[in-house]
Design a protein around this motif. Structure first.
Motif, mmCIF file in Angstrom:
data_model
loop_
_atom_site.group_PDB
_atom_site.id
_atom_site.type_symbol
_atom_site.label_atom_id
_atom_site.label_comp_id
_atom_site.label_asym_id
_atom_site.label_seq_id
_atom_site.Cartn_x
_atom_site.Cartn_y
_atom_site.Cartn_z
ATOM 1 N N ILE A 23 0.869 -1.175 0.000
ATOM 2 C CA ILE A 23 0.000 0.000 0.000
ATOM 3 C C ILE A 23 0.906 1.225 0.000
ATOM 4 O O ILE A 23 1.823 1.332 0.818
ATOM 5 C CB ILE A 23 -0.919 0.054 1.241
ATOM 6 C CG1 ILE A 23 -1.669 -1.257 1.429
ATOM 7 C CG2 ILE A 23 -1.913 1.200 1.106
ATOM 8 C CD1 ILE A 23 -2.522 -1.307 2.699
ATOM 9 N N ARG B 68 -4.862 9.229 0.227
ATOM 10 C CA ARG B 68 -5.178 8.226 -0.800
ATOM 11 C C ARG B 68 -4.265 7.026 -0.560
ATOM 12 O O ARG B 68 -3.037 7.165 -0.586
ATOM 13 C CB ARG B 68 -4.979 8.817 -2.192
ATOM 14 C CG ARG B 68 -5.390 7.900 -3.327
ATOM 15 C CD ARG B 68 -5.298 8.592 -4.666
ATOM 16 N NE ARG B 68 -6.434 9.478 -4.885
ATOM 17 C CZ ARG B 68 -7.599 9.104 -5.407
ATOM 18 N NH1 ARG B 68 -7.774 7.828 -5.751
ATOM 19 N NH2 ARG B 68 -8.569 9.971 -5.577
ATOM 20 N N THR C 26 -3.211 3.343 -1.866
ATOM 21 C CA THR C 26 -3.267 2.609 -3.132
ATOM 22 C C THR C 26 -2.744 1.190 -2.953
ATOM 23 O O THR C 26 -1.578 0.989 -2.610
ATOM 24 C CB THR C 26 -2.439 3.341 -4.202
ATOM 25 O OG1 THR C 26 -2.952 4.668 -4.380
ATOM 26 C CG2 THR C 26 -2.485 2.601 -5.534
ATOM 27 N N ASN D 273 -1.302 -2.307 -4.153
ATOM 28 C CA ASN D 273 -0.450 -2.704 -5.281
ATOM 29 C C ASN D 273 0.247 -4.020 -4.927
ATOM 30 O O ASN D 273 1.334 -4.035 -4.369
ATOM 31 C CB ASN D 273 0.585 -1.623 -5.589
ATOM 32 C CG ASN D 273 1.352 -1.924 -6.873
ATOM 33 O OD1 ASN D 273 0.917 -2.727 -7.691
ATOM 34 N ND2 ASN D 273 2.494 -1.286 -7.050
ATOM 35 N N ASN E 9 -3.687 -8.381 -6.965
ATOM 36 C CA ASN E 9 -3.994 -7.771 -5.663
ATOM 37 C C ASN E 9 -4.589 -8.795 -4.695
ATOM 38 O O ASN E 9 -5.536 -8.514 -3.953
ATOM 39 C CB ASN E 9 -4.934 -6.569 -5.807
ATOM 40 C CG ASN E 9 -4.182 -5.294 -6.171
ATOM 41 O OD1 ASN E 9 -2.957 -5.293 -6.284
ATOM 42 N ND2 ASN E 9 -4.910 -4.217 -6.375
ATOM 43 N N ASP F 211 -7.738 3.049 -3.345
ATOM 44 C CA ASP F 211 -7.810 2.747 -4.772
ATOM 45 C C ASP F 211 -6.761 1.696 -5.099
ATOM 46 O O ASP F 211 -6.191 1.068 -4.192
ATOM 47 C CB ASP F 211 -7.665 4.021 -5.621
ATOM 48 C CG ASP F 211 -6.279 4.658 -5.519
ATOM 49 O OD1 ASP F 211 -5.372 4.074 -4.886
ATOM 50 O OD2 ASP F 211 -6.087 5.750 -6.089
ATOM 51 N N SER F 212 -6.499 1.476 -6.379
ATOM 52 C CA SER F 212 -5.581 0.420 -6.788
ATOM 53 C C SER F 212 -4.683 0.904 -7.906
ATOM 54 O O SER F 212 -5.105 1.672 -8.776
ATOM 55 C CB SER F 212 -6.365 -0.808 -7.255
ATOM 56 O OG SER F 212 -5.493 -1.758 -7.837
ATOM 57 N N ALA F 213 -3.434 0.422 -7.887
ATOM 58 C CA ALA F 213 -2.499 0.705 -8.976
ATOM 59 C C ALA F 213 -2.749 -0.202 -10.175
ATOM 60 O O ALA F 213 -2.193 0.025 -11.252
ATOM 61 C CB ALA F 213 -1.063 0.523 -8.484
ATOM 62 N N ARG G 166 -11.912 9.191 -10.622
ATOM 63 C CA ARG G 166 -10.882 9.720 -9.728
ATOM 64 C C ARG G 166 -11.143 11.185 -9.395
ATOM 65 O O ARG G 166 -11.027 11.605 -8.235
ATOM 66 C CB ARG G 166 -9.496 9.562 -10.358
ATOM 67 C CG ARG G 166 -8.359 9.986 -9.425
ATOM 68 C CD ARG G 166 -7.005 9.799 -10.077
ATOM 69 N NE ARG G 166 -5.927 10.193 -9.199
ATOM 70 C CZ ARG G 166 -5.265 9.380 -8.404
ATOM 71 N NH1 ARG G 166 -5.572 8.093 -8.372
ATOM 72 N NH2 ARG G 166 -4.275 9.828 -7.629
#
Length: 310
Positions: A34, A44, A46, A48, A53, A85-87, A221
């Motif tokens: 993260i 934020r 993220t 990863n 994931n 959120d996610s990469a 976003r």
């Protein structure tokens, strides 16, 4: 089984002292699963963990550390809003690492399992921070359960949500069932859980799983960031009061504990252990395989084809 409480050591999450107050400054999590961006009162976070994931021991540990770090305490400043959120544009958050429930179930596996449950309770118990899931990719199994504990969920064009555990003979035991019913209604929750069905973004918005569906990743976003910054303008005690009041709509902790107690015997059934082993094989050890990309339908098809033990 007892839930771990543990002691948080500041692994990658820096606390500095300014004018007698601890200022929370995120950097990168201990295992790097993260990463964090901080803008005034909004953080934020993220995920990863390539390739899918997967919620493995490293993700669980990093999430546990982070969630413990945002627990309020005297003379400590924490974010007013956290956006997850996610990469990875294909995956917001995957399912639990099933290697961690394959027998023998040793102390290390139990510790990871307990930390997962502790993370869900941290989300529920934190009333001074609003948690938002910005979902633009698959959110499957435990990932779906973690996201449904959050205060708000917004979806982008790649969003696909599913609790597929029933296809394995298991159940969504980390709060997924008690939360999904009040969120989308009992009948729809029954349909989606019992049949291991999925929601895309527009369907999830229609059912109430997602606050809003956005047709592009950029719009998702931008809109979520604007909402978070707007919430971050307001007093922390107002956020706290609203969350405390609306938390009365959540399932009770007792109901969550009861759900967990019912799940544990299922996990150790010989037929379910054999099915989990087969799932790991079919998914290429939970890799970026067609089987994983096809969830939940690929797992349902495995049932139809008689590949799982029943």
């Amino acid at each position: 089984m007892q839930i771990l409480t543990g002691i948080w050591f500041a692994k990658g999450l820096l606390l500095t002292s300014v004018a007698g107050q601890q200022q929370w400054q995120p950097t990168t999590s201990h295992y790097g699963k993260i990463s964090f961006q901080y803008n005034r009162s909004v953080t934020r976070a993220t995920f990863n963990n390539p390739p899918i994931n997967l919620v493995d021991a490293y993700v669980v540990s990093d999430l546990f550390d982070f969630m413990q770090s945002v627990q309020p305490a005297p003379n400590k400043t924490t974010p007013k809003v956290v956006i997850f959120d996610s990469a990875n544009p294909e995956w917001f958050l995957g399912h639990y690492d099933l290697q961690n429930i394959v027998l023998p179930f040793n102390q290390a596996k139990e510790d990871i399992f307990n930390q997962v449950i502790a993370c869900t309770r941290f989300i529920l118990n934190t009333t001074t921070t609003a948690f938002i899931a910005e979902i633009n990719g698959r959110v499957i199994g435990l990932g779906q359960e973690l996201s449904i504990h959050m205060d708000m969920r917004f979806a982008g064009p790649n969003a696909l949500a599913s609790s597929f555990e029933n296809s394995l003979g298991l159940a969504a035991a980390a709060g997924g069932q008690p939360f999904l019913g009040p969120t989308i209604g009992k009948a729809r929750a029954m349909e989606c859980l019992l049949a291991a069905k999925s929601f895309d973004g527009p369907t999830g918005e229609k059912f109430g799983l997602f606050n809003t569906y956005y047709p592009t990743a950029d719009e998702l976003r931008s809109e979520v960031s604007d909402l978070a910054q707007r919430i971050g303008l307001f007093a922390r005690h107002s956020i706290n009061d609203t969350k405390v009041t609306l938390s009365l709509l959540n399932p009770t902790i007792q109901s969550l504990d009861d759900e967990l107690a019912r799940f544990l015997p299922l996990m150790f059934l010989p037929e379910d252990q054999a099915t989990i082993v087969k799932f790991i094989e079919l998914s290429g050890n939970q890799s970026d395989s067609e089987f994983e990309l096809g969830l939940p339908e690929s797992s349902v098809q495995a049932v139809r084809d008689g590949l799982y033990v029943r």
